[in-house]
Every structure is written in C-alpha cells, then in structure tokens.
Design a protein around this motif. Structure first.
Motif, PDB file in Angstrom:
ATOM      1  N   GLN A 168       0.854  -1.182   0.000  1.00 23.88           N
ATOM      2  CA  GLN A 168       0.000   0.000   0.000  1.00 23.88           C
ATOM      3  C   GLN A 168       0.888   1.229   0.000  1.00 23.88           C
ATOM      4  OE1 GLN A 168      -2.751  -1.135   3.374  1.00 23.88           O
ATOM      5  NE2 GLN A 168      -4.249  -0.254   1.974  1.00 23.88           N
ATOM      6  N   ILE A 169       0.575   2.173  -0.900  1.00 23.24           N
ATOM      7  CA  ILE A 169       1.353   3.417  -0.916  1.00 23.24           C
ATOM      8  C   ILE A 169       0.650   4.438  -0.038  1.00 23.24           C
ATOM      9  CG2 ILE A 169       2.291   2.947  -3.222  1.00 23.24           C
ATOM     10  CD1 ILE A 169       0.417   5.273  -4.186  1.00 23.24           C
ATOM     11  N   SER A 170       1.354   5.496   0.334  1.00 23.48           N
ATOM     12  CA  SER A 170       0.832   6.511   1.247  1.00 23.48           C
ATOM     13  C   SER A 170      -0.415   7.191   0.698  1.00 23.48           C
ATOM     14  CB  SER A 170       1.915   7.569   1.496  1.00 23.48           C
ATOM     15  OG  SER A 170       1.360   8.667   2.186  1.00 23.48           O
ATOM     16  N   ARG A 171      -1.334   7.491   1.582  1.00 23.52           N
ATOM     17  CA  ARG A 171      -2.569   8.192   1.180  1.00 23.52           C
ATOM     18  C   ARG A 171      -2.276   9.631   0.755  1.00 23.52           C
ATOM     19  NH1 ARG A 171      -5.707   8.328   6.902  1.00 23.52           N
ATOM     20  NH2 ARG A 171      -5.399   6.121   6.576  1.00 23.52           N
ATOM     21  N   TRP A 172      -1.093  10.140   1.132  1.00 17.66           N
ATOM     22  CA  TRP A 172      -0.739  11.530   0.812  1.00 17.66           C
ATOM     23  C   TRP A 172      -0.087  11.647  -0.564  1.00 17.66           C
ATOM     24  CZ3 TRP A 172      -3.644  13.790   3.991  1.00 17.66           C
ATOM     25  CH2 TRP A 172      -3.782  13.334   5.297  1.00 17.66           C
ATOM     26  N   TYR A 173       0.179  10.524  -1.221  1.00 15.79           N
ATOM     27  CA  TYR A 173       0.752  10.568  -2.560  1.00 15.79           C
ATOM     28  C   TYR A 173      -0.324  11.084  -3.537  1.00 15.79           C
ATOM     29  CZ  TYR A 173       2.876   9.038  -6.930  1.00 15.79           C
ATOM     30  OH  TYR A 173       3.388   9.007  -8.199  1.00 15.79           O
ATOM     31  N   PRO A 174      -0.042  12.183  -4.288  1.00 14.56           N
ATOM     32  CA  PRO A 174      -1.075  12.784  -5.152  1.00 14.56           C
ATOM     33  C   PRO A 174      -1.265  12.021  -6.464  1.00 14.56           C
ATOM     34  CG  PRO A 174       0.947  14.038  -5.302  1.00 14.56           C
ATOM     35  CD  PRO A 174       1.204  12.931  -4.317  1.00 14.56           C
ATOM     36  N   SER A 175      -1.779  10.805  -6.386  1.00 13.84           N
ATOM     37  CA  SER A 175      -1.861   9.913  -7.546  1.00 13.84           C
ATOM     38  C   SER A 175      -2.726  10.444  -8.679  1.00 13.84           C
ATOM     39  CB  SER A 175      -2.365   8.539  -7.116  1.00 13.84           C
ATOM     40  OG  SER A 175      -3.609   8.666  -6.478  1.00 13.84           O
ATOM     41  N   SER A 176      -3.819  11.119  -8.368  1.00  9.80           N
ATOM     42  CA  SER A 176      -4.708  11.587  -9.440  1.00  9.80           C
ATOM     43  C   SER A 176      -4.299  12.947  -9.995  1.00  9.80           C
ATOM     44  CB  SER A 176      -6.152  11.632  -8.957  1.00  9.80           C
ATOM     45  OG  SER A 176      -6.253  12.402  -7.795  1.00  9.80           O
ATOM     46  N   LYS A 177      -3.406  13.662  -9.294  1.00  6.11           N
ATOM     47  CA  LYS A 177      -2.996  15.005  -9.731  1.00  6.11           C
ATOM     48  C   LYS A 177      -1.727  15.000 -10.576  1.00  6.11           C
ATOM     49  CE  LYS A 177      -5.214  17.633  -6.068  1.00  6.11           C
ATOM     50  NZ  LYS A 177      -5.058  18.741  -5.129  1.00  6.11           N
ATOM     51  N   ILE A 178      -1.043  13.852 -10.639  1.00  2.00           N
ATOM     52  CA  ILE A 178       0.195  13.754 -11.422  1.00  2.00           C
ATOM     53  C   ILE A 178      -0.119  13.139 -12.777  1.00  2.00           C
ATOM     54  CG2 ILE A 178       2.464  12.643 -11.560  1.00  2.00           C
ATOM     55  CD1 ILE A 178       2.581  12.780  -8.500  1.00  2.00           C
ATOM     56  N   CYS A 179       0.427  13.744 -13.842  1.00  2.87           N
ATOM     57  CA  CYS A 179       0.243  13.188 -15.195  1.00  2.87           C
ATOM     58  C   CYS A 179       1.092  11.928 -15.308  1.00  2.87           C
ATOM     59  CB  CYS A 179       0.656  14.220 -16.243  1.00  2.87           C
ATOM     60  SG  CYS A 179       0.650  13.579 -17.921  1.00  2.87           S
ATOM     61  N   SER A 180       0.465  10.804 -15.623  1.00  2.00           N
ATOM     62  CA  SER A 180       1.191   9.529 -15.728  1.00  2.00           C
ATOM     63  C   SER A 180       2.078   9.479 -16.974  1.00  2.00           C
ATOM     64  CB  SER A 180       0.205   8.356 -15.741  1.00  2.00           C
ATOM     65  OG  SER A 180      -0.681   8.488 -16.834  1.00  2.00           O
ATOM     66  N   ASN A 181       1.871  10.411 -17.900  1.00  2.00           N
ATOM     67  CA  ASN A 181       2.641  10.445 -19.144  1.00  2.00           C
ATOM     68  C   ASN A 181       3.945  11.240 -18.991  1.00  2.00           C
ATOM     69  OD1 ASN A 181       2.869   9.811 -21.958  1.00  2.00           O
ATOM     70  ND2 ASN A 181       2.377  11.940 -22.406  1.00  2.00           N
ATOM     71  N   CYS A 182       3.864  12.462 -18.401  1.00  2.00           N
ATOM     72  CA  CYS A 182       5.065  13.314 -18.323  1.00  2.00           C
ATOM     73  C   CYS A 182       5.488  13.670 -16.898  1.00  2.00           C
ATOM     74  CB  CYS A 182       4.859  14.598 -19.136  1.00  2.00           C
ATOM     75  SG  CYS A 182       3.647  15.735 -18.416  1.00  2.00           S
ATOM     76  N   GLY A 183       4.623  13.394 -15.904  1.00  7.91           N
ATOM     77  CA  GLY A 183       4.983  13.669 -14.512  1.00  7.91           C
ATOM     78  C   GLY A 183       4.589  15.055 -14.023  1.00  7.91           C
ATOM     79  N   TYR A 184       3.845  15.815 -14.824  1.00  5.10           N
ATOM     80  CA  TYR A 184       3.412  17.161 -14.431  1.00  5.10           C
ATOM     81  C   TYR A 184       2.446  17.068 -13.247  1.00  5.10           C
ATOM     82  CZ  TYR A 184       0.929  21.654 -14.627  1.00  5.10           C
ATOM     83  OH  TYR A 184       0.351  22.852 -14.301  1.00  5.10           O
ATOM     84  N   TYR A 185       2.623  17.965 -12.251  1.00  2.00           N
ATOM     85  CA  TYR A 185       1.766  17.987 -11.068  1.00  2.00           C
ATOM     86  C   TYR A 185       0.691  19.060 -11.234  1.00  2.00           C
ATOM     87  CZ  TYR A 185       0.275  18.516  -6.202  1.00  2.00           C
ATOM     88  OH  TYR A 185      -0.478  18.600  -5.048  1.00  2.00           O
ATOM     89  N   ASN A 186      -0.567  18.650 -11.338  1.00  2.07           N
ATOM     90  CA  ASN A 186      -1.689  19.571 -11.536  1.00  2.07           C
ATOM     91  C   ASN A 186      -2.301  19.905 -10.180  1.00  2.07           C
ATOM     92  OD1 ASN A 186      -3.917  20.987 -12.372  1.00  2.07           O
ATOM     93  ND2 ASN A 186      -4.683  19.422 -13.756  1.00  2.07           N
ATOM     94  N   LYS A 187      -1.794  20.963  -9.537  1.00  4.33           N
ATOM     95  CA  LYS A 187      -2.246  21.318  -8.189  1.00  4.33           C
ATOM     96  C   LYS A 187      -3.648  21.917  -8.170  1.00  4.33           C
ATOM     97  CE  LYS A 187       0.199  25.707  -8.393  1.00  4.33           C
ATOM     98  NZ  LYS A 187       1.303  26.484  -7.896  1.00  4.33           N
ATOM     99  N   ASP A 188      -4.148  22.366  -9.336  1.00  3.90           N
ATOM    100  CA  ASP A 188      -5.468  23.002  -9.417  1.00  3.90           C
ATOM    101  C   ASP A 188      -6.613  22.008  -9.590  1.00  3.90           C
ATOM    102  OD1 ASP A 188      -4.211  25.515  -9.287  1.00  3.90           O
ATOM    103  OD2 ASP A 188      -3.847  25.488 -11.451  1.00  3.90           O
ATOM    104  N   LEU A 189      -6.312  20.726  -9.694  1.00  9.64           N
ATOM    105  CA  LEU A 189      -7.345  19.706  -9.915  1.00  9.64           C
ATOM    106  C   LEU A 189      -8.218  19.563  -8.668  1.00  9.64           C
ATOM    107  CD1 LEU A 189      -8.142  17.628 -12.165  1.00  9.64           C
ATOM    108  CD2 LEU A 189      -6.848  15.950 -10.864  1.00  9.64           C
ATOM    109  N   LYS A 190      -9.533  19.630  -8.853  1.00 11.84           N
ATOM    110  CA  LYS A 190     -10.472  19.521  -7.726  1.00 11.84           C
ATOM    111  C   LYS A 190     -11.228  18.186  -7.806  1.00 11.84           C
ATOM    112  CE  LYS A 190      -9.578  23.671  -6.168  1.00 11.84           C
ATOM    113  NZ  LYS A 190      -8.435  23.764  -5.309  1.00 11.84           N
ATOM    114  N   TYR A 191     -12.473  18.208  -8.326  1.00  9.07           N
ATOM    115  CA  TYR A 191     -13.295  16.996  -8.388  1.00  9.07           C
ATOM    116  C   TYR A 191     -13.547  16.517  -9.817  1.00  9.07           C
ATOM    117  CZ  TYR A 191     -14.250  18.021  -3.506  1.00  9.07           C
ATOM    118  OH  TYR A 191     -14.121  18.260  -2.166  1.00  9.07           O
ATOM    119  N   GLU A 192     -12.842  17.094 -10.789  1.00  8.38           N
ATOM    120  CA  GLU A 192     -13.055  16.711 -12.184  1.00  8.38           C
ATOM    121  C   GLU A 192     -12.721  15.243 -12.404  1.00  8.38           C
ATOM    122  OE1 GLU A 192     -11.750  21.022 -11.973  1.00  8.38           O
ATOM    123  OE2 GLU A 192     -10.929  19.160 -11.226  1.00  8.38           O
TER     124      GLU A 192
END
Length: 194
Positions: free
Chosen positions: A112-136
């Motif tokens: 199990q990985i940490s719950r604090w890892y921002p898995s849905s906010k990181i682009c799996s293709n290039c690694g960009y961190y989208n901090k503005d992502l809410k509930y989309e």
C-alpha cells in the motif's frame, strides 16, 4: 475497473419489510413472521456481498503477482458528499483485508502506498503535477496535452510509485545477491504487465 455489485432488489425488499414491521403490532404472530422474512433479506444481501468480495479478491490474487493499493482515508471520504453515497454501498476495509490474507496465502506481493501521494494530480505520461485539480473526473495535462480519466491516471501512478518503493526495498535487501539488476528489471516488467 470492477463494477459494483447490484443489491438494489435486496435493499428494496428490506425497505418493504421495514415498512410492514412499523405498521404491525409488536410481538404479534404476524410481526414475528415479517421479522423473520426481514432478517432473511438482510442475510441474503450480506451473503451476496461477501460472496462477490471473495470471488473478486481470489480472481485478483490468482491473476497478479504484485498488487499495489492506495492507503485511503475512508473516514475522511465519508465526510465528503461526493464519495459518501457510493462508499456506503461498499466495505472497502473488508475488501482490503481479504486481499491481504489471500495474497499471503498465495505468496503474492501486496503493498500500500501513502494516502498523501497525489496519484490523481500527477500526469502519468510526463509527470506534471496539476495542483489546481479539484473533483473533475477527466482532465488534460497542460504540459504534454494528454487527456486523462482521473481514476485510470491515478491507477497508473499508484503502480509506478509502488514499483519504485519495491525497487528501493529490494536494493536494500540485495547486498549479497550478485547481479541485482536482472532481478529488479524482472520485477518491473512483471508489474507493468498488470
């Protein structure tokens, strides 16, 4: 993706007999008979869910050698009105416990990985961190322009983070193993096939 089990019929029958019980005289013969049927439907719902969980977890554990999960904050998610109705229909903790003990029985790796890892906010293709992502549920990476389904993207990132953690732990444990690179490459390729 695993579809949720449909227990609508059982839930409707439980409601029907609850309503019937509320109209009947307490401890009368009809009340006792209705109560028996009411508990029969509750048991049927529980058994159907339990059977579904057992079949699903066994299928996952038999099919995959490495299983990586996110340690979710279920209590916190229940307070969120977006997740709460869906979470009430599933028992995530029970599902995880089944996966854990079955992985141990079959000799599979479960992490199990940490719950604090921002898995849905990181682009799996290039690694960009989208901090503005809410509930989309879907978003497009501003850096590489790749369109993501939030859940699929998160699952890819959870897998990558889990493999990174496994490699890190393996490096610590492989001091006297000789050529550890072969082992680590084999581990990574096995996990990517999942």
């Amino acid at each position: 993706k695993i579809a949720n089990l449909d227990v609508t019929h059982e839930e409707n029958m439980i409601k029907k007999y609850q309503k019937r019980l509320s109209r009947q005289k307490n401890n009368s013969n009809r009340y006792k008979k209705t109560l028996k049927t009411y508990w029969k439907w509750i048991d049927q719902k529980k058994n159907k869910i339990k059977d579904h969980y057992h079949k699903t977890t066994t299928k996952i554990v038999k099919k995959y050698d490495i299983i990586i999960l996110e340690d979710l904050n279920i209590k916190g998610m229940f307070q969120n009105h977006h997740y709460s109705p869906k979470l009430q229909k599933i028992s995530w903790k029970k599902f995880i416990e089944m996966l854990k003990y079955k992985a141990e029985i079959y000799g599979k790796t479960l992490r199990q990985i940490s719950r604090w890892y921002p898995s849905s906010k990181i682009c799996s293709n290039c690694g960009y961190y989208n901090k503005d992502l809410k509930y989309e549920k879907e978003w497009t990476c501003p850096q590489c322009r790749k369109h993501h389904n939030r859940d699929i993207n998160a699952s890819k990132n959870i897998l990558n983070e889990g493999i990174r953690i496994l490699k890190q732990k393996s490096l610590m444990n492989l001091k006297d193993w000789g050529n550890s690179t072969v082992y680590l490459d084999a581990l990574a390729s096995t996990a990517r096939e999942v």
